[in-house]
Design an enzyme around this catalytic site. Structure first.
Site, PDB file in Angstrom:
ATOM      1  N   HIS A 183      13.205   4.177  -5.106  1.00  0.00           N
ATOM      2  CA  HIS A 183      12.334   3.402  -6.001  1.00  0.00           C
ATOM      3  C   HIS A 183      10.985   4.118  -6.170  1.00  0.00           C
ATOM      4  O   HIS A 183      10.493   4.270  -7.298  1.00  0.00           O
ATOM      5  CB  HIS A 183      12.135   1.994  -5.400  1.00  0.00           C
ATOM      6  N   GLU A 184      10.405   4.558  -5.034  1.00  0.00           N
ATOM      7  CA  GLU A 184       9.076   5.181  -5.097  1.00  0.00           C
ATOM      8  C   GLU A 184       9.132   6.566  -5.745  1.00  0.00           C
ATOM      9  O   GLU A 184       8.228   6.940  -6.508  1.00  0.00           O
ATOM     10  CB  GLU A 184       8.446   5.262  -3.702  1.00  0.00           C
TER      11      GLU A 184
HETATM   12 NI    NI Z   1       7.417   0.006  -7.653  1.00  0.00          NI
END
Ligand code: NI
Length: 179
Positions: free
Chosen positions: A147-148
């Site tokens: 996600h990051e």
């Molecule tokens: Ni985020």
């Protein structure tokens, strides 16, 4: 109105151009500027009750994110880990297997999405001291990393949804899935 904030950051919200840029590599991790940015990100993610934050989310388009999984009201089942700065990250290997699970994002308020992610990844990055690290990540921690890392490439979790039907409001998410 006109509330005074001691901190000097704001969290970029979906639609802000900084969230769509490809972030730049960090050349020197040990500069005061870089260390201060990391500290500011640690503070921002802790104050927001997140499990991760990427530099573009506080308006710095550089390849740094923080992972700081711990159980909290936003993610009651999150594993506990020491807050970790991840600099110039790469994914060296992905499992072919993916699983869908719920994600939210400080830049996409009030929404949750059921996002497919690789369940096992091998990653390489530099830590806050400038040392290279190579690790195998699984489950929720692998999910946060993916996600990051997306944030550093101009993507949010919404871009990874298989269907817009996998997007729901946070109010409904709490009603249906929170303890
Ligand atoms: Ni985020």
């Amino acid at each position: 109105m006109n509330q005074t904030k001691n901190n000097s950051y704001s969290i970029a919200q979906l639609g802000n151009a900084v969230l769509r840029l490809k972030a730049s590599e960090v050349n020197n991790i040990l500069t005061d500027e870089c260390q201060q940015l990391i500290n500011q990100m640690m503070l921002a993610v802790s104050e927001a009750g997140g499990v991760g934050i990427a530099a573009p989310q506080i308006h710095h388009s550089v390849r740094i994110f923080i992972m700081c999984s711990k159980p909290n009201p936003r993610y009651p089942d999150a594993p506990l880990m020491v807050p970790t700065a991840i600099i110039n990250p790469e994914i060296l290997h992905y499992s072919s297997h993916k699983e869908k699970d719920w994600e939210g994002c400080l830049s996409v308020p009030s929404m949750r999405g059921l996002v497919p992610r690789h369940t096992h990844i091998t990653v390489r990055y530099f830590d806050q001291q400038g040392s290279v690290q190579q690790k195998e990540l699984t489950g929720f921690i692998a999910r946060i990393f993916q996600h990051e890392l997306d944030h550093l490439n101009g993507l949010t979790f919404i871009d990874q949804l298989e269907s817009t039907k996998d997007l729901i409001s946070e109010v409904e998410w709490y009603k249906q899935f929170a303890i």
